[in-house]
Design a protein around this motif. Sequence first.
Motif, PDB file in Angstrom:
ATOM      1  N   GLY A  64       0.787  -1.218   0.000  1.00  7.62           N
ATOM      2  CA  GLY A  64       0.000   0.000   0.000  1.00  7.62           C
ATOM      3  C   GLY A  64       0.822   1.272   0.000  1.00  7.62           C
ATOM      4  N   TYR A  65       2.145   1.131   0.088  1.00  2.13           N
ATOM      5  CA  TYR A  65       3.018   2.307   0.129  1.00  2.13           C
ATOM      6  C   TYR A  65       4.403   1.912  -0.383  1.00  2.13           C
ATOM      7  CZ  TYR A  65       5.851   0.457   3.931  1.00  2.13           C
ATOM      8  OH  TYR A  65       6.724  -0.316   4.661  1.00  2.13           O
ATOM      9  N   ALA A  66       5.229   2.939  -0.614  1.00  2.00           N
ATOM     10  CA  ALA A  66       6.638   2.727  -0.916  1.00  2.00           C
ATOM     11  C   ALA A  66       7.396   3.971  -0.480  1.00  2.00           C
ATOM     12  CB  ALA A  66       6.866   2.470  -2.403  1.00  2.00           C
ATOM     13  N   ILE A  67       8.600   3.772   0.034  1.00  4.12           N
ATOM     14  CA  ILE A  67       9.477   4.892   0.374  1.00  4.12           C
ATOM     15  C   ILE A  67      10.443   5.122  -0.780  1.00  4.12           C
ATOM     16  CG2 ILE A  67      11.353   5.658   1.883  1.00  4.12           C
ATOM     17  CD1 ILE A  67       9.897   4.366   4.208  1.00  4.12           C
ATOM     18  N   LEU A  68      10.519   6.354  -1.243  1.00  9.34           N
ATOM     19  CA  LEU A  68      11.422   6.747  -2.321  1.00  9.34           C
ATOM     20  C   LEU A  68      12.566   7.528  -1.684  1.00  9.34           C
ATOM     21  CD1 LEU A  68       8.692   8.097  -4.805  1.00  9.34           C
ATOM     22  CD2 LEU A  68       9.345   5.724  -4.343  1.00  9.34           C
ATOM     23  N   PRO A  69      13.688   6.872  -1.400  1.00 12.45           N
ATOM     24  CA  PRO A  69      14.752   7.511  -0.623  1.00 12.45           C
ATOM     25  C   PRO A  69      15.531   8.560  -1.410  1.00 12.45           C
ATOM     26  CG  PRO A  69      15.418   5.308  -1.275  1.00 12.45           C
ATOM     27  CD  PRO A  69      14.000   5.459  -1.711  1.00 12.45           C
ATOM     28  N   SER A  70      15.693   9.732  -0.793  1.00 15.84           N
ATOM     29  CA  SER A  70      16.581  10.793  -1.311  1.00 15.84           C
ATOM     30  C   SER A  70      16.350  11.100  -2.792  1.00 15.84           C
ATOM     31  CB  SER A  70      18.042  10.389  -1.088  1.00 15.84           C
ATOM     32  OG  SER A  70      18.296  10.127   0.277  1.00 15.84           O
ATOM     33  N   ILE A  71      15.101  11.279  -3.188  1.00  9.45           N
ATOM     34  CA  ILE A  71      14.824  11.566  -4.600  1.00  9.45           C
ATOM     35  C   ILE A  71      14.954  13.057  -4.913  1.00  9.45           C
ATOM     36  CG2 ILE A  71      13.360   9.538  -4.902  1.00  9.45           C
ATOM     37  CD1 ILE A  71      10.916  11.409  -4.770  1.00  9.45           C
ATOM     38  N   PHE A  72      15.022  13.889  -3.879  1.00  8.94           N
ATOM     39  CA  PHE A  72      15.202  15.317  -4.094  1.00  8.94           C
ATOM     40  C   PHE A  72      16.603  15.727  -3.652  1.00  8.94           C
ATOM     41  CE2 PHE A  72      10.610  14.725  -3.357  1.00  8.94           C
ATOM     42  CZ  PHE A  72      10.152  15.164  -4.602  1.00  8.94           C
ATOM     43  N   THR A  73      17.152  16.723  -4.323  1.00  4.69           N
ATOM     44  CA  THR A  73      18.529  17.133  -4.060  1.00  4.69           C
ATOM     45  C   THR A  73      18.619  17.950  -2.776  1.00  4.69           C
ATOM     46  OG1 THR A  73      18.365  19.223  -5.282  1.00  4.69           O
ATOM     47  CG2 THR A  73      18.916  17.230  -6.543  1.00  4.69           C
ATOM     48  N   SER A  74      19.817  18.007  -2.217  1.00  3.43           N
ATOM     49  CA  SER A  74      20.034  18.813  -1.008  1.00  3.43           C
ATOM     50  C   SER A  74      19.768  20.289  -1.302  1.00  3.43           C
ATOM     51  CB  SER A  74      21.460  18.621  -0.495  1.00  3.43           C
ATOM     52  OG  SER A  74      22.412  18.960  -1.492  1.00  3.43           O
ATOM     53  N   LYS A  75      20.040  20.732  -2.528  1.00  2.13           N
ATOM     54  CA  LYS A  75      19.773  22.122  -2.900  1.00  2.13           C
ATOM     55  C   LYS A  75      18.272  22.401  -2.897  1.00  2.13           C
ATOM     56  CE  LYS A  75      20.657  25.547  -6.525  1.00  2.13           C
ATOM     57  NZ  LYS A  75      21.304  25.796  -7.855  1.00  2.13           N
ATOM     58  N   MET A 216       0.842   0.137  13.581  1.00  2.00           N
ATOM     59  CA  MET A 216       1.458   1.214  12.800  1.00  2.00           C
ATOM     60  C   MET A 216       2.980   1.170  12.890  1.00  2.00           C
ATOM     61  SD  MET A 216      -1.076   4.465  13.240  1.00  2.00           S
ATOM     62  CE  MET A 216      -1.300   4.792  11.501  1.00  2.00           C
ATOM     63  N   ILE A 217       3.612   1.542  11.770  1.00  2.35           N
ATOM     64  CA  ILE A 217       5.065   1.664  11.749  1.00  2.35           C
ATOM     65  C   ILE A 217       5.428   3.054  11.236  1.00  2.35           C
ATOM     66  CG2 ILE A 217       5.395  -0.820  11.363  1.00  2.35           C
ATOM     67  CD1 ILE A 217       6.067  -0.091   8.410  1.00  2.35           C
ATOM     68  N   PRO A 218       6.513   3.655  11.733  1.00  3.96           N
ATOM     69  CA  PRO A 218       6.909   4.985  11.247  1.00  3.96           C
ATOM     70  C   PRO A 218       7.650   4.893   9.919  1.00  3.96           C
ATOM     71  CG  PRO A 218       8.426   4.259  12.943  1.00  3.96           C
ATOM     72  CD  PRO A 218       7.361   3.192  12.851  1.00  3.96           C
ATOM     73  N   ALA A 219       7.422   5.877   9.065  1.00  5.66           N
ATOM     74  CA  ALA A 219       8.130   5.947   7.781  1.00  5.66           C
ATOM     75  C   ALA A 219       9.456   6.671   8.023  1.00  5.66           C
ATOM     76  CB  ALA A 219       7.292   6.686   6.750  1.00  5.66           C
ATOM     77  N   ILE A 220      10.440   5.925   8.500  1.00  2.77           N
ATOM     78  CA  ILE A 220      11.753   6.502   8.807  1.00  2.77           C
ATOM     79  C   ILE A 220      12.540   6.667   7.505  1.00  2.77           C
ATOM     80  CG2 ILE A 220      13.922   6.120  10.028  1.00  2.77           C
ATOM     81  CD1 ILE A 220      12.332   4.594  12.145  1.00  2.77           C
ATOM     82  N   MET A 221      12.977   7.898   7.246  1.00  9.09           N
ATOM     83  CA  MET A 221      13.677   8.183   5.977  1.00  9.09           C
ATOM     84  C   MET A 221      14.439   9.488   6.108  1.00  9.09           C
ATOM     85  SD  MET A 221      10.293   9.133   3.694  1.00  9.09           S
ATOM     86  CE  MET A 221       9.132  10.414   4.210  1.00  9.09           C
ATOM     87  N   PRO A 222      15.507   9.648   5.338  1.00 10.05           N
ATOM     88  CA  PRO A 222      16.306  10.877   5.409  1.00 10.05           C
ATOM     89  C   PRO A 222      15.624  12.038   4.693  1.00 10.05           C
ATOM     90  CG  PRO A 222      17.223   9.422   3.755  1.00 10.05           C
ATOM     91  CD  PRO A 222      16.118   8.649   4.433  1.00 10.05           C
ATOM     92  N   ALA A 223      16.035  13.245   5.026  1.00 10.58           N
ATOM     93  CA  ALA A 223      15.533  14.429   4.331  1.00 10.58           C
ATOM     94  C   ALA A 223      15.760  14.280   2.833  1.00 10.58           C
ATOM     95  CB  ALA A 223      16.225  15.677   4.859  1.00 10.58           C
ATOM     96  N   GLY A 224      14.783  14.730   2.044  1.00 10.74           N
ATOM     97  CA  GLY A 224      14.861  14.575   0.592  1.00 10.74           C
ATOM     98  C   GLY A 224      14.143  13.347   0.089  1.00 10.74           C
ATOM     99  N   SER A 225      13.597  12.553   0.996  1.00 13.58           N
ATOM    100  CA  SER A 225      12.872  11.333   0.617  1.00 13.58           C
ATOM    101  C   SER A 225      11.373  11.590   0.598  1.00 13.58           C
ATOM    102  CB  SER A 225      13.188  10.203   1.600  1.00 13.58           C
ATOM    103  OG  SER A 225      14.574   9.960   1.685  1.00 13.58           O
ATOM    104  N   MET A 226      10.642  10.627   0.051  1.00 15.00           N
ATOM    105  CA  MET A 226       9.183  10.699   0.000  1.00 15.00           C
ATOM    106  C   MET A 226       8.595   9.346   0.344  1.00 15.00           C
ATOM    107  SD  MET A 226       6.674  11.268  -3.326  1.00 15.00           S
ATOM    108  CE  MET A 226       6.708  13.055  -3.428  1.00 15.00           C
ATOM    109  N   VAL A 227       7.508   9.352   1.109  1.00 16.99           N
ATOM    110  CA  VAL A 227       6.709   8.148   1.262  1.00 16.99           C
ATOM    111  C   VAL A 227       5.457   8.337   0.409  1.00 16.99           C
ATOM    112  CG1 VAL A 227       5.606   8.982   3.400  1.00 16.99           C
ATOM    113  CG2 VAL A 227       5.561   6.537   2.843  1.00 16.99           C
TER     114      VAL A 227
END
Length: 336
Positions: A64-75, A216-227
């Motif tokens: 039902g979901y997917a985490i897209l890690p770091s798909i956006f740039t730091s800028k 429930m589980i938390p969507a743990i991911m770095p900045a720049g990611s999307m769930v």
Amino acid sequence: MSRTARDYSADYPLQSNPEQQPDPYLPRPSSIHDRVQLGQGTTFLPGPKDASISHLISHVLEHGYAILPSIFTSKQISLANAELARLSAQHSSGPASQGGRNPFEGFNTKRIYALCDKSRAFDPFPIHETVLKLNDYFLQKAYLMTSYHTVVIGPGEREQEMHTDDGLVGLPRPRPLMGIGTMVALDDFTSTNGATSLIPGSHLWDDTRRPTREEMIPAIMPAGSMVYFLNTLWHSGGANTSDKPRRSLTVQYCQPWLRTYENFTVAQGWENLDVVPKKLLQLMGFSTHEFMGYVDGRSPRAGVEMRKRRLVEWALGERDKGKGKEDKEGEAKSKI
């Protein structure tokens, strides 16, 4: 031809090539037999499947979901956070920019709506290529953006009420997929700072199955990611037990025949729509789905230009009325 006089119907057509497209007013074959049912919770009409994201599609179908890690740039993230800070310092940034107005928004959660009208720094997030490819598969052609705003969960905020994003739809499960929800992390999402929590597989449930916090589980991911998640999936904002706010954006999409949560065609300033990416304008509703959404028989984009001309004509007329009134008052005073 000048930019103001341009015919925008070519960019946002009701029917760009009548010889190649079917008449929208004629009956069409039903696509109901092409629909896919996921468990007892969700049905949808699959669109084109891009091979580059087949693993993500498979994960969403199952969980039902997917985490897209770091798909956006730091800028991109730094610029968005800088603009968020600027807007947050302005009380004119919206009614929830200084804190939520009800338990669902969260009294210690700040939200700034109508982001496309407030800064071009937020343009890249709704139109990322991977996200659009996923939407192309799960949603029907010409899908829209239904909501786009910041979500800043402050320290001490409680867990949000568990919900699905199609909760306002009064249809029993299994029900058609109405839309997609996403959360973009502007800070690292952790187990303590209010990361979005979700229940994997809950998009498969029927109406008798109720969610619990323990699932429930938390969507743990770095900045720049999307769930990225189906709007039949149970989820909520997490509690922030840390000492810092958790900054994020939420972009939500819906089927092209639904009414959007945010009315972007009114929220967005019309002064210079040409600076907004064309795909983003389409998502905001400056577009049509077949013949849905037209303005006086025109495309919405052409309709805006029509309204702008009428507003200018109205303003000039009001000015002339005022000038005429002043002239008459001046003549009356001179006779006295």
